[in-house]
Design a protein around this motif. Structure first.
Motif, PDB file in Angstrom:
ATOM      1  N   UNK A  82      -1.715  -0.374  -6.893  1.00 48.39           N
ATOM      2  CA  UNK A  82      -2.617  -0.937  -5.892  1.00 48.39           C
ATOM      3  C   UNK A  82      -2.973  -2.392  -6.202  1.00 48.39           C
ATOM      4  N   UNK A  83      -3.259  -3.141  -5.150  1.00 49.73           N
ATOM      5  CA  UNK A  83      -3.730  -4.512  -5.282  1.00 49.73           C
ATOM      6  C   UNK A  83      -4.889  -4.739  -4.313  1.00 49.73           C
ATOM      7  N   UNK A  84      -5.716  -5.719  -4.626  1.00 46.82           N
ATOM      8  CA  UNK A  84      -6.802  -6.110  -3.721  1.00 46.82           C
ATOM      9  C   UNK A  84      -6.680  -7.605  -3.449  1.00 46.82           C
ATOM     10  N   UNK A  85      -6.481  -7.946  -2.182  1.00 46.99           N
ATOM     11  CA  UNK A  85      -6.356  -9.340  -1.763  1.00 46.99           C
ATOM     12  C   UNK A  85      -6.943  -9.490  -0.359  1.00 46.99           C
ATOM     13  N   UNK A 109     -11.172 -11.476   5.346  1.00 38.55           N
ATOM     14  CA  UNK A 109     -11.011 -10.030   5.459  1.00 38.55           C
ATOM     15  C   UNK A 109     -10.482  -9.467   4.147  1.00 38.55           C
ATOM     16  N   UNK A 110     -11.113  -8.417   3.642  1.00 42.52           N
ATOM     17  CA  UNK A 110     -10.648  -7.762   2.410  1.00 42.52           C
ATOM     18  C   UNK A 110      -9.538  -6.772   2.746  1.00 42.52           C
ATOM     19  N   UNK A 111      -8.526  -6.702   1.873  1.00 34.77           N
ATOM     20  CA  UNK A 111      -7.397  -5.801   2.098  1.00 34.77           C
ATOM     21  C   UNK A 111      -6.973  -5.150   0.777  1.00 34.77           C
ATOM     22  N   UNK A 112      -6.769  -3.834   0.825  1.00 37.58           N
ATOM     23  CA  UNK A 112      -6.169  -3.107  -0.301  1.00 37.58           C
ATOM     24  C   UNK A 112      -4.723  -2.825   0.065  1.00 37.58           C
ATOM     25  N   UNK A 113      -3.818  -3.060  -0.880  1.00 40.13           N
ATOM     26  CA  UNK A 113      -2.402  -2.847  -0.619  1.00 40.13           C
ATOM     27  C   UNK A 113      -1.746  -1.994  -1.687  1.00 40.13           C
ATOM     28  N   UNK A 114      -0.564  -1.499  -1.360  1.00 40.22           N
ATOM     29  CA  UNK A 114       0.226  -0.691  -2.287  1.00 40.22           C
ATOM     30  C   UNK A 114       1.616  -1.303  -2.393  1.00 40.22           C
ATOM     31  N   UNK A 115       2.107  -1.477  -3.633  1.00 34.41           N
ATOM     32  CA  UNK A 115       3.417  -2.066  -3.872  1.00 34.41           C
ATOM     33  C   UNK A 115       4.506  -1.078  -3.448  1.00 34.41           C
ATOM     34  N   UNK A 116       5.466  -1.569  -2.659  1.00 33.92           N
ATOM     35  CA  UNK A 116       6.559  -0.721  -2.176  1.00 33.92           C
ATOM     36  C   UNK A 116       7.831  -0.981  -2.985  1.00 33.92           C
ATOM     37  N   UNK A 117       8.828  -0.124  -2.764  1.00 32.84           N
ATOM     38  CA  UNK A 117      10.103  -0.264  -3.471  1.00 32.84           C
ATOM     39  C   UNK A 117      10.808  -1.564  -3.119  1.00 32.84           C
ATOM     40  N   UNK A 118      10.483  -2.142  -1.966  1.00 32.34           N
ATOM     41  CA  UNK A 118      11.108  -3.402  -1.536  1.00 32.34           C
ATOM     42  C   UNK A 118      10.552  -4.609  -2.279  1.00 32.34           C
ATOM     43  N   UNK A 119       9.420  -4.415  -2.972  1.00 31.94           N
ATOM     44  CA  UNK A 119       8.772  -5.525  -3.646  1.00 31.94           C
ATOM     45  C   UNK A 119       7.662  -6.157  -2.824  1.00 31.94           C
ATOM     46  N   UNK A 120       7.558  -5.737  -1.572  1.00 33.93           N
ATOM     47  CA  UNK A 120       6.458  -6.205  -0.739  1.00 33.93           C
ATOM     48  C   UNK A 120       5.253  -5.291  -0.924  1.00 33.93           C
ATOM     49  N   UNK A 121       4.112  -5.713  -0.399  1.00 35.67           N
ATOM     50  CA  UNK A 121       2.875  -4.942  -0.521  1.00 35.67           C
ATOM     51  C   UNK A 121       2.415  -4.546   0.865  1.00 35.67           C
ATOM     52  N   UNK A 122       2.257  -3.253   1.082  1.00 34.39           N
ATOM     53  CA  UNK A 122       1.831  -2.736   2.381  1.00 34.39           C
ATOM     54  C   UNK A 122       0.339  -2.445   2.346  1.00 34.39           C
ATOM     55  N   UNK A 123      -0.358  -2.909   3.354  1.00 39.11           N
ATOM     56  CA  UNK A 123      -1.801  -2.684   3.444  1.00 39.11           C
ATOM     57  C   UNK A 123      -2.105  -1.202   3.674  1.00 39.11           C
ATOM     58  N   UNK A 124      -3.071  -0.675   2.921  1.00 38.64           N
ATOM     59  CA  UNK A 124      -3.504   0.707   3.111  1.00 38.64           C
ATOM     60  C   UNK A 124      -4.951   0.788   3.585  1.00 38.64           C
ATOM     61  N   UNK A 125      -5.659  -0.351   3.538  1.00 37.05           N
ATOM     62  CA  UNK A 125      -7.058  -0.395   3.993  1.00 37.05           C
ATOM     63  C   UNK A 125      -7.454  -1.834   4.211  1.00 37.05           C
ATOM     64  N   UNK A 126      -8.329  -2.070   5.207  1.00 34.02           N
ATOM     65  CA  UNK A 126      -8.940  -3.389   5.323  1.00 34.02           C
ATOM     66  C   UNK A 126     -10.374  -3.258   5.781  1.00 34.02           C
ATOM     67  N   UNK A 127     -11.120  -4.334   5.676  1.00 35.83           N
ATOM     68  CA  UNK A 127     -12.559  -4.321   5.946  1.00 35.83           C
ATOM     69  C   UNK A 127     -12.887  -4.365   7.432  1.00 35.83           C
ATOM     70  N   UNK A 128     -11.875  -4.467   8.287  1.00 39.33           N
ATOM     71  CA  UNK A 128     -12.105  -4.453   9.721  1.00 39.33           C
ATOM     72  C   UNK A 128     -12.446  -5.800  10.312  1.00 39.33           C
TER      73      UNK A 128
END
Length: 415
Positions: free
Chosen positions: A290-293, A378-397
């Motif tokens: 997980x990452x937070x950005x 806007x706050x965003x939590x992401x998850x690292x994918x096999x492609x090397x990109x990060x997909x958002x799993x949550x945001x502050x709206x």
């Protein structure tokens, strides 16, 4: 210099801890005559004006900062192609902070005194920012700082285009709590940002039913993590909150996997690993973590599609974009809007014009808060994918108003 932080640089960063917003030079020399520094003036007399780019192009932080430098150059190029600022073309002047905090202070003074820049964009670590802060304040020159940081600071001569604590760390802790991950282990680099961030995390934890089971630090540039990882593995934590910076993350995550730890067994939430670092570390070590950005390359929207296309056209189709790069890129555009609203390059007039400045950024619309010189994000939590990109799993709206001193949080009253 070598890839490791010098002893004097590390001590300068550590000495900054605990001095709060009033901290000046964190023990670092500036290497310049302060008597002549106070009289330094930006040169706006010609058809061009100089802007300073101050990044680590060498040393342990180059893994992160070279791409920020590239994003700044892209913004300058775009602005020049559109006619410049107040009819003047921008001439970037680059200085290498070399991952060494006293060097950052020396190079900042050189940009102001010798190059006579109208503004400077750069720094990454809080130790480098703390080192240059008194230089910009003494000279009454502007720094635009593009990276998330620990908050508890406000300078009249710094604009913060990255996240402050309530726009990254606090939302990350809220997310972990909602996921039921309430036993944390803290791992960070040994300088001001991780130590202050972890102080805030521990204060939050006490008020929110979260246990901190351990806390360890490694020198910037460290490649030895066997002891720390073994302590993490045996602690019984639900998650690791990671504030390591630079290429230490490579060694940490390789050791983490070697110890049999995975994102499913013991997730790590990182606040200084973005797409560029994922590529350098290797997706085989980071997939599922997980990452937070506030921004990811995958963030939807036309403005981001344009930004990604422009960056990859300039630097290569395989080059990812990331939050610090985006925050650096928008900082130049925000400065341009401030100058044009002010009708002047004069620092005090630019500051006075800053409140309410908006920009349709790749991360979404951002707005400058003139009172704090921070940006709504806007706050965003992401998850690292096999492609090397990060997909958002949550945001502050939506964008969160900056609160660098956490005045709006009862649990933070004693900070």
């Amino acid at each position: 210099m070598s890839g490791l932080i010098t002893r004097r640089g590390l001590l300068a960063g550590i000495s900054a801890l605990g001095a709060g917003a009033a901290l000046s030079a964190c023990g670092a020399k500036t290497g310049s005559d302060t008597s002549k520094a106070a009289g330094a003036k930006a040169d706006t007399s010609g058809d061009t004006v100089r802007v300073g780019l101050l990044n680590s192009l060498s040393g342990t932080m180059a893994i992160s900062e070279v791409t920020v430098h590239n994003a700044l150059l892209l913004a300058v190029k775009e602005i020049n192609a559109a006619g410049g600022v107040l009819g003047k073309q921008l001439k970037p002047v680059s200085q290498d902070g070399a991952s060494d905090w006293p060097t950052f202070a020396e190079k900042a003074q050189a940009l102001i005194t010798d190059s006579k820049v109208v503004a400077t964009f750069g720094c990454w670590t809080s130790a480098s920012r703390k080192a240059v802060k008194p230089v910009f304040e003494r000279n009454k020159s502007l720094l635009f700082y593009p990276v998330q940081y620990e908050g508890l600071e406000q300078s009249p001569y710094i604009f913060y285009s990255g996240a402050t604590t309530n726009q990254q760390i606090v939302p990350a802790l809220d997310y972990l709590k909602k996921q039921g991950l309430t036993k944390l282990y803290l791992v960070g680099s040994d300088y001001v940002f991780p130590r202050t961030a972890n102080k805030i995390i521990k204060t939050y934890a006490k008020a929110n039913g979260i246990e901190v089971l351990g806390e360890d630090y490694a020198p910037l540039g460290s490649t030895e993590f066997a002891t720390i990882v073994n302590k993490v593995r045996s602690a019984g934590a639900d998650a690791v909150f990671n504030t390591l910076n630079g290429d230490s993350n490579v060694a940490f995550f390789k050791e983490y996997k070697s110890a049999g730890l995975t994102a499913k067994k013991l997730p790590v939430l990182s606040v200084s690993i973005a797409e560029e670092e994922v590529k350098s570390i290797g997706t085989q070590y980071l997939e599922g973590q997980l990452t937070a950005w506030n921004y990811y390359q995958t963030t939807p929207g036309a403005a981001n599609e344009k930004f990604v296309a422009a960056y990859q056209a300039a630097y290569g189709k395989d080059k990812p974009t990331s939050d610090p790069m985006e925050a650096a890129y928008i900082s130049v555009h925000l400065w341009k809007a401030m100058v044009e609203k002010a009708g002047s390059f004069d620092v005090e007039k630019v500051k006075a014009a800053s409140d309410g400045i908006e920009f349709d950024a790749p991360e979404g619309k951002v707005t400058v808060d003139g009172a704090t010189q921070h940006v709504h994000k806007t706050a965003r939590i992401g998850k690292v994918t096999a492609s090397g990109l990060i997909e958002e799993v949550w945001n502050s709206g939506g964008p969160i108003k900056p609160d660098p001193y956490l005045k709006g949080y009862d649990w933070a009253a004693d900070l």
